[in-house]
Write an enzyme that holds these catalytic residues in place. Sequence first.
Site, PDB file in Angstrom:
ATOM      1  CG  ASN A  96      14.367 -19.504   0.050  1.00 58.05           C
ATOM      2  OD1 ASN A  96      14.421 -20.473   0.803  1.00 58.05           O
ATOM      3  ND2 ASN A  96      15.429 -18.773  -0.231  1.00 58.05           N
ATOM      4  CG  ASN A 196      12.387 -24.524   1.312  1.00 59.06           C
ATOM      5  OD1 ASN A 196      13.064 -25.487   0.950  1.00 59.06           O
ATOM      6  ND2 ASN A 196      12.845 -23.278   1.264  1.00 59.06           N
ATOM      7  CD  GLU A 197      16.806 -23.765   2.493  1.00 53.03           C
ATOM      8  OE1 GLU A 197      16.847 -22.524   2.485  1.00 53.03           O
ATOM      9  OE2 GLU A 197      17.595 -24.454   1.834  1.00 53.03           O
ATOM     10  CD  GLU A 317      16.383 -26.315  -1.670  1.00 54.20           C
ATOM     11  OE1 GLU A 317      17.340 -25.516  -1.704  1.00 54.20           O
ATOM     12  OE2 GLU A 317      15.219 -25.989  -1.358  1.00 54.20           O
TER      13      GLU A 317
HETATM   14  O1  AHR Z   1      17.700 -23.627  -4.524  1.00 52.60           O
HETATM   15  C1  AHR Z   1      17.813 -22.261  -4.243  1.00 52.60           C
HETATM   16  C2  AHR Z   1      17.337 -21.905  -2.850  1.00 52.60           C
HETATM   17  O2  AHR Z   1      18.238 -22.427  -1.928  1.00 52.60           O
HETATM   18  C3  AHR Z   1      16.008 -22.464  -2.428  1.00 52.60           C
HETATM   19  O3  AHR Z   1      14.933 -21.670  -2.792  1.00 52.60           O
HETATM   20  C4  AHR Z   1      16.122 -22.490  -0.934  1.00 52.60           C
HETATM   21  O4  AHR Z   1      15.355 -23.502  -0.359  1.00 52.60           O
HETATM   22  C5  AHR Z   1      17.609 -22.648  -0.691  1.00 52.60           C
HETATM   23  O5  AHR Z   1      18.075 -21.743   0.235  1.00 52.60           O
END
Ligand code: AHR
Length: 515
Positions: A96, A196-197, A317
């Site tokens: 994040n 990311n996400e 992840e």
């Molecule tokens: O790894 C912890 C968090 O989990 C990361 O920052 C994010 O990408 C996910 O939601």
Amino acid sequence: MKISRRTFGVSLIGAPYILRAQTGALRARIKIDTERVIGDIDPKIYGNFIEHLGRCIDGGIFDERSPLSDSNGYRKDVLEAVRNLNVTLLRWPGGNFSSNYHWMDGIGPRDRRPARLEMAWGTVESNRFGTHEFLTYAEMLKTEPYICCNLGTGTWNEAQQWVEYCNSSEDTAMTRLRKQNGRQAPWKVTHWGLGNEMDGPWQMGHRSAEDYGKFALEAAKLMKWTDPNIKLIAAGSSNFGPGSDWTGWNRTVLQFLRQHADYLAIHLYVGNPRNDFADFMASSVELNHRIKTTEGIIDAALSGQPGNRRIYIAWDEWNVWYRARGNAERGRRILEEHYNLEDALVVATFLNAFVNHAHIVKIANLAQLVNVIAPIFTNEKGAFLQTIYYPLQLFANNTRGQALELFLDGPTYKCARFDDVPCLDASAGFDNGSLVLNVVNRHQTQPIETEVALEDKQFSGAASVSEVNGPDIKAENDFDKTRIKTVERSATADGRSLRYSFPPHSYTMIKVKLV
Ligand code: AHR
């Protein structure tokens, strides 16, 4: 609960229950044919991840004030533990955090870098650890770097110029800046993330799949025109919550990126909030389903594309994460999970799943490396290895070469989410005449007596056996105690057959030469 016997392959299907003692020994058979190859195991499935989050970087791998650090600020004890883990690919700077990271804040003389409010995790980012510090760390570890660009609040230019700064050999303002900051030769970073996400409403700059697809496509073009050798990782699904259309996200994103992305990133965190061992142990059943579904979506997206166009899965992840999770994820001491034996076993089943899908899963990054949901845990005086360190270490150092498809016949169980969960979960790698067999016994109380039979080769003699196990499924490690670690055992093999009794709640790696 009822344990039943049935035949199953490596793809798991499952329903709920608590494993309990059975009368009579449980037995299984594993048949192995070294010509039945799933695919080449990409060493990059043993990747890891560091984020500007809590004490992962600041106070974890990097601590300029610590007497345990070298003159550049890298913690030496952590570096050694990371080296022994054999991390093959290191993702940075988030997570994040990356969605509001402006990389130019993190270059130049450390004392002149701007401190910024960090909104993903509620701290102030000093920017003292930036591109040079990360890429130097990757070089010290001899690991491949993987940089995740800011496609949240960032611009196309920023993403393009980051590639130029790191990789270009031309004489430009960006490369002059790099040289002025002390680095002459380009680093040639191959792996770059397109955000990311981006499917999560929690993400800074979150967009719809269409908006993300369009935006990422333009970034991808500029980045690949800057360096055609780079590999791009598109932000696939991370949001599996109620109402989210995780398959739809992937489908739409790939419509835009199918000619430019080399990988589709998927994330998965699991946990045991209801304290249901049997169900928790079946978590990789969900992972296996998601891998298969994602592979189908990739296949569909590539239909009509040139035959040699490939997109792989980057599971960039993954981990057990549920205790240190919730509303209080702000500040420095956050996401500091303490892992126990059952967590280590689930980690081993995830690694089995990646090996068992070696043809399509080519990248995986455990989240994260130090302190934050991590195998290595520090304080100001030292570090200890959490339970999950040991399966990661065994896999990364040994399970290489080609992944083999296994025939597995043994007991199964029902649990809360799945029917027919195999009590034994297994994977195998074959490399240079050496077979490595990874087996998790999901049963809480019973050993499983197993015959491992070779179809096309013979065992050359004694096998080395490494076991991760402990006194009970909740056993943890700490600074002053190591209750869970790898213990060496042995097994003898005879011709084509090896018999081994896999103890309850264990992960076992058998390594043996074949002739
Ligand atoms: O790894 C912890 C968090 O989990 C990361 O920052 C994010 O990408 C996910 O939601």
